[in-house]
Design a protein around this motif. Structure first.
Motif, PDB file in Angstrom:
ATOM      1  N   VAL A   1     -15.503  28.938 -88.428  1.00 26.90           N
ATOM      2  CA  VAL A   1     -14.636  29.501 -87.327  1.00 26.90           C
ATOM      3  C   VAL A   1     -13.818  30.583 -87.933  1.00 26.90           C
ATOM      4  O   VAL A   1     -13.154  30.414 -88.827  1.00 26.90           O
ATOM      5  CB  VAL A   1     -13.727  28.464 -86.695  1.00 26.90           C
ATOM      6  CG1 VAL A   1     -12.732  29.026 -85.711  1.00 26.90           C
ATOM      7  CG2 VAL A   1     -14.568  27.172 -86.022  1.00 26.90           C
ATOM      8  N   ILE A   2     -14.212  31.807 -87.588  1.00 31.43           N
ATOM      9  CA  ILE A   2     -13.603  32.947 -88.044  1.00 31.43           C
ATOM     10  C   ILE A   2     -12.262  33.558 -87.304  1.00 31.43           C
ATOM     11  O   ILE A   2     -12.444  33.800 -86.122  1.00 31.43           O
ATOM     12  CB  ILE A   2     -14.515  34.207 -88.448  1.00 31.43           C
ATOM     13  CG1 ILE A   2     -15.824  33.584 -89.006  1.00 31.43           C
ATOM     14  CG2 ILE A   2     -13.603  35.225 -89.185  1.00 31.43           C
ATOM     15  CD1 ILE A   2     -15.294  33.069 -90.414  1.00 31.43           C
ATOM     16  N   ILE A   3     -11.231  33.620 -88.102  1.00 31.73           N
ATOM     17  CA  ILE A   3     -10.080  34.308 -87.279  1.00 31.73           C
ATOM     18  C   ILE A   3      -9.993  35.516 -87.554  1.00 31.73           C
ATOM     19  O   ILE A   3     -10.154  36.127 -88.793  1.00 31.73           O
ATOM     20  CB  ILE A   3      -8.530  33.123 -87.859  1.00 31.73           C
ATOM     21  CG1 ILE A   3      -8.815  31.860 -87.573  1.00 31.73           C
ATOM     22  CG2 ILE A   3      -7.581  33.818 -87.146  1.00 31.73           C
ATOM     23  CD1 ILE A   3      -9.159  31.174 -86.351  1.00 31.73           C
ATOM     24  N   PRO A   4      -9.776  36.359 -86.419  1.00 31.64           N
ATOM     25  CA  PRO A   4      -9.706  37.961 -86.830  1.00 31.64           C
ATOM     26  C   PRO A   4      -8.402  38.293 -87.357  1.00 31.64           C
ATOM     27  O   PRO A   4      -7.453  37.566 -87.667  1.00 31.64           O
ATOM     28  CB  PRO A   4      -9.700  38.340 -85.184  1.00 31.64           C
ATOM     29  CG  PRO A   4      -9.009  37.244 -84.473  1.00 31.64           C
ATOM     30  CD  PRO A   4      -9.582  36.004 -84.925  1.00 31.64           C
ATOM     31  N   VAL A   5      -8.377  39.306 -88.070  1.00 27.20           N
ATOM     32  CA  VAL A   5      -7.112  40.185 -88.741  1.00 27.20           C
ATOM     33  C   VAL A   5      -6.858  41.471 -88.169  1.00 27.20           C
ATOM     34  O   VAL A   5      -7.547  41.947 -87.553  1.00 27.20           O
ATOM     35  CB  VAL A   5      -7.329  40.219 -90.216  1.00 27.20           C
ATOM     36  CG1 VAL A   5      -7.417  38.699 -90.824  1.00 27.20           C
ATOM     37  CG2 VAL A   5      -8.528  40.889 -90.676  1.00 27.20           C
ATOM     38  N   GLU A   6      -5.652  41.592 -88.473  1.00 24.69           N
ATOM     39  CA  GLU A   6      -5.232  43.189 -88.157  1.00 24.69           C
ATOM     40  C   GLU A   6      -4.368  44.150 -88.938  1.00 24.69           C
ATOM     41  O   GLU A   6      -3.442  43.239 -89.633  1.00 24.69           O
ATOM     42  CB  GLU A   6      -4.529  43.023 -86.679  1.00 24.69           C
ATOM     43  CG  GLU A   6      -4.105  44.305 -85.872  1.00 24.69           C
ATOM     44  CD  GLU A   6      -3.143  43.889 -84.631  1.00 24.69           C
ATOM     45  OE1 GLU A   6      -2.468  44.882 -84.428  1.00 24.69           O
ATOM     46  OE2 GLU A   6      -3.168  42.731 -83.976  1.00 24.69           O
ATOM     47  N   LEU A   7      -4.505  45.082 -89.024  1.00 25.21           N
ATOM     48  CA  LEU A   7      -3.745  45.960 -90.073  1.00 25.21           C
ATOM     49  C   LEU A   7      -2.538  46.453 -89.321  1.00 25.21           C
ATOM     50  O   LEU A   7      -2.576  46.800 -88.065  1.00 25.21           O
ATOM     51  CB  LEU A   7      -4.716  47.211 -90.447  1.00 25.21           C
ATOM     52  CG  LEU A   7      -3.884  48.155 -91.308  1.00 25.21           C
ATOM     53  CD1 LEU A   7      -3.804  47.666 -92.731  1.00 25.21           C
ATOM     54  CD2 LEU A   7      -3.990  49.590 -90.843  1.00 25.21           C
ATOM     55  N   ILE A   8      -1.558  46.179 -90.021  1.00 23.82           N
ATOM     56  CA  ILE A   8       0.041  46.426 -89.414  1.00 23.82           C
ATOM     57  C   ILE A   8       0.481  47.708 -90.177  1.00 23.82           C
ATOM     58  O   ILE A   8       0.831  47.234 -91.424  1.00 23.82           O
ATOM     59  CB  ILE A   8       0.856  45.260 -89.464  1.00 23.82           C
ATOM     60  CG1 ILE A   8       0.359  44.097 -88.789  1.00 23.82           C
ATOM     61  CG2 ILE A   8       2.238  45.758 -88.803  1.00 23.82           C
ATOM     62  CD1 ILE A   8       0.092  44.266 -87.461  1.00 23.82           C
ATOM     63  N   SER A   9       0.368  48.883 -89.836  1.00 30.02           N
ATOM     64  CA  SER A   9       0.579  50.104 -90.487  1.00 30.02           C
ATOM     65  C   SER A   9       2.448  50.242 -90.660  1.00 30.02           C
ATOM     66  O   SER A   9       2.731  50.033 -89.408  1.00 30.02           O
ATOM     67  CB  SER A   9       0.242  51.185 -90.023  1.00 30.02           C
ATOM     68  OG  SER A   9       0.309  52.280 -90.446  1.00 30.02           O
ATOM     69  N   ARG A  10       2.847  50.484 -91.724  1.00 30.72           N
ATOM     70  CA  ARG A  10       4.361  50.951 -91.891  1.00 30.72           C
ATOM     71  C   ARG A  10       4.493  51.960 -92.797  1.00 30.72           C
ATOM     72  O   ARG A  10       3.602  52.448 -93.272  1.00 30.72           O
ATOM     73  CB  ARG A  10       5.162  49.499 -92.355  1.00 30.72           C
ATOM     74  CG  ARG A  10       4.993  48.298 -91.194  1.00 30.72           C
ATOM     75  CD  ARG A  10       6.024  47.122 -91.509  1.00 30.72           C
ATOM     76  NE  ARG A  10       5.873  46.100 -90.453  1.00 30.72           N
ATOM     77  CZ  ARG A  10       5.282  45.013 -90.852  1.00 30.72           C
ATOM     78  NH1 ARG A  10       4.359  44.686 -91.936  1.00 30.72           N
ATOM     79  NH2 ARG A  10       5.199  44.032 -89.990  1.00 30.72           N
ATOM     80  N   MET A  11       5.818  52.111 -93.224  1.00 32.51           N
ATOM     81  CA  MET A  11       6.078  53.355 -94.141  1.00 32.51           C
ATOM     82  C   MET A  11       5.672  53.323 -95.420  1.00 32.51           C
ATOM     83  O   MET A  11       5.522  54.295 -95.941  1.00 32.51           O
ATOM     84  CB  MET A  11       7.712  53.242 -94.248  1.00 32.51           C
ATOM     85  CG  MET A  11       8.267  53.800 -92.800  1.00 32.51           C
ATOM     86  SD  MET A  11       7.638  55.232 -91.995  1.00 32.51           S
ATOM     87  CE  MET A  11       7.808  56.273 -93.109  1.00 32.51           C
ATOM     88  N   SER A  12       5.372  52.363 -95.980  1.00 33.73           N
ATOM     89  CA  SER A  12       4.606  52.324 -97.157  1.00 33.73           C
ATOM     90  C   SER A  12       3.283  52.974 -97.562  1.00 33.73           C
ATOM     91  O   SER A  12       3.049  53.285 -98.705  1.00 33.73           O
ATOM     92  CB  SER A  12       4.516  50.908 -97.999  1.00 33.73           C
ATOM     93  OG  SER A  12       3.137  50.338 -97.099  1.00 33.73           O
ATOM     94  N   THR A  13       2.752  53.456 -96.410  1.00 30.89           N
ATOM     95  CA  THR A  13       1.449  53.928 -96.510  1.00 30.89           C
ATOM     96  C   THR A  13       1.592  55.291 -95.692  1.00 30.89           C
ATOM     97  O   THR A  13       0.782  56.007 -95.408  1.00 30.89           O
ATOM     98  CB  THR A  13       0.181  53.440 -95.951  1.00 30.89           C
ATOM     99  OG1 THR A  13       0.741  52.997 -94.606  1.00 30.89           O
ATOM    100  CG2 THR A  13      -0.168  52.284 -96.655  1.00 30.89           C
ATOM    101  N   GLY A  14       2.979  55.665 -95.214  1.00 35.11           N
ATOM    102  CA  GLY A  14       3.432  56.851 -94.519  1.00 35.11           C
ATOM    103  C   GLY A  14       3.304  56.875 -93.135  1.00 35.11           C
ATOM    104  O   GLY A  14       3.580  57.881 -92.345  1.00 35.11           O
ATOM    105  N   VAL A  15       3.005  55.611 -92.554  1.00 33.66           N
ATOM    106  CA  VAL A  15       2.898  55.674 -90.877  1.00 33.66           C
ATOM    107  C   VAL A  15       3.823  54.235 -90.568  1.00 33.66           C
ATOM    108  O   VAL A  15       3.345  53.297 -91.133  1.00 33.66           O
ATOM    109  CB  VAL A  15       1.499  55.601 -90.341  1.00 33.66           C
ATOM    110  CG1 VAL A  15       1.297  55.530 -88.792  1.00 33.66           C
ATOM    111  CG2 VAL A  15       0.684  56.702 -91.135  1.00 33.66           C
ATOM    112  N   ASN A  16       4.429  54.505 -89.555  1.00 36.48           N
ATOM    113  CA  ASN A  16       5.214  53.431 -88.920  1.00 36.48           C
ATOM    114  C   ASN A  16       4.968  53.275 -87.392  1.00 36.48           C
ATOM    115  O   ASN A  16       5.699  54.061 -86.673  1.00 36.48           O
ATOM    116  CB  ASN A  16       6.634  53.434 -89.548  1.00 36.48           C
ATOM    117  CG  ASN A  16       7.349  52.228 -89.011  1.00 36.48           C
ATOM    118  OD1 ASN A  16       6.818  51.070 -88.946  1.00 36.48           O
ATOM    119  ND2 ASN A  16       8.726  52.271 -88.773  1.00 36.48           N
ATOM    120  N   LYS A  17       4.091  52.309 -87.019  1.00 36.40           N
ATOM    121  CA  LYS A  17       3.992  52.137 -85.848  1.00 36.40           C
ATOM    122  C   LYS A  17       4.630  50.989 -85.121  1.00 36.40           C
ATOM    123  O   LYS A  17       4.747  49.988 -85.705  1.00 36.40           O
ATOM    124  CB  LYS A  17       2.516  52.007 -85.378  1.00 36.40           C
ATOM    125  CG  LYS A  17       1.434  53.217 -85.805  1.00 36.40           C
ATOM    126  CD  LYS A  17      -0.070  52.730 -85.389  1.00 36.40           C
ATOM    127  CE  LYS A  17      -0.983  53.793 -86.142  1.00 36.40           C
ATOM    128  NZ  LYS A  17      -2.178  53.494 -85.864  1.00 36.40           N
TER     129      LYS A  17
END
Length: 348
Positions: free
Chosen positions: A332-348
């Protein structure tokens, strides 16, 4: 003879005598039998409490061959991901009338082996386990499998075939997303601080990292790839090794958030601008990643969903009547998601 209170345990017979009911009625009431009137059930429970009655679950389990108890072995309770999974598992199991025995291996194979012996002797109805990073021989779980007791491995699971159910995150995809995100943000010299390759987690994350680098025709500097226990101290040592050279990384993919936080701290101390000179991604979306400055891009693993799916699958397995091992043949595979923040220059 030494004095003291009489060692006395009230029984169903005591409750029956106090309420002038039959022992059979008392037993049915204590077991929530549907034919018992609600008022009778209330009277029995109140008298049981008053007399200090304690149900002998072991004896009941021996009679029914069920203890309504599930065993759980985790590496460390203090880890954010596992703490969230535990909370969900316990709450959901309670709704189904099951209790949970929580055991901590401290990432020790020897301790894990001892805990399997203890839980087997406790006659748990099923076992849930996230293994140590060093577990490569899973034979200490065989006693459960051979006895037909469901075993669910989650997160840290056996590499290769094993007659148990696997529930795990999409670690290859998570690493691929994190690395691609760094590349899209302009990074060309990316380091990977990962865990020991004895674990499925870091095998899959290493593969995801390499796939993204290969697709973008970026070379991997072996001096910037670390496979180690992902502690704060080890992260500091890795950072020191990388940044004492003339050519340094402009991006770091850390396989846990503790490492990412240590990298942020190191960069601040050395005057390395994040995200201008160095971009960093972590893994697990620990709450600390959102409040540190700069906030850290991370991979969300959805631990509550992991816990929910574990219990859903477990209830299916416990209700299936089959001879021999009971398990899901496909992971059983649980999906993942990228959470973009300021350490890569983007904060959503």
């Amino acid at each position: 003879m030494a004095g003291g209170k009489k060692n006395y345990q009230n029984t169903i017979l005591d409750i029956a005598e106090a309420l002038k009911l039959s022992p059979a009625t008392i037993s049915r009431a204590l077991n929530n039998h549907p034919y018992v009137k609600e008022q009778t059930r209330t009277d029995v429970m109140e008298m049981a409490t008053k007399l200090g009655y304690r149900r002998n679950h072991m004896a009941s389990g021996l009679r029914s061959n069920k203890t309504r108890t599930i065993g759980l072995i985790i590496p460390r309770v203090s880890m954010f991901f596992h703490a969230e999974v535990i909370t969900t598992i316990q709450n959901d199991l309670h709704k189904h009338g099951y209790n949970l025995i929580i055991c901590q291996s401290n990432d020790s194979v020897n301790m894990e082996q001892e805990l399997t012996e203890t839980l087997y002797a406790s006659r748990v109805d099923a076992l849930i386990a996230a293994c140590t990073l060093q577990t490569v021989d899973f034979s200490h779980f065989d006693k459960f499998v051979d006895h037909g007791t469901p075993v669910i491995f989650y997160d840290r699971v056996p590499v290769g075939d094993y007659k148990a159910t696997f529930i795990k995150g999409s670690d290859f995809q998570g690493a691929y997303l994190a690395t691609n995100h760094l590349i899209a943000a302009g990074c060309k010299r990316i380091a990977h601080v990962s865990g020991p390759l004895t674990s499925n987690l870091y095998q899959d994350r290493a593969a995801g990292f390499l796939k993204a680098m290969e697709e973008h025709h970026l070379s991997v500097n072996p001096e910037w790839v670390f496979h180690q226990e992902l502690t704060h101290e080890n992260a500091r040592i890795a950072m020191q090794e990388m940044f004492e050279k003339d050519i340094v990384p402009d991006g770091i993919f850390a396989d846990n958030d503790t490492t990412a936080i240590a990298a942020i701290e190191f960069a601040k101390e050395k005057g390395i601008g994040v995200p201008d000179a160095l971009k960093i991604t972590g893994y697990s979306n620990d709450p600390r990643t959102a409040i540190i400055t700069p906030s850290i891009t991370s991979i969300e693993q959805f631990p509550n969903l992991v816990g929910t799916r574990i219990v859903e699958v477990l209830m299916e397995l416990l209700t299936e009547e089959a001879e021999g091992p009971v398990y899901k043949t496909e992971p059983v595979i649980i999906p993942v998601e990228l959470i973009s923040r300021m350490s890569t220059g983007v904060n959503k």
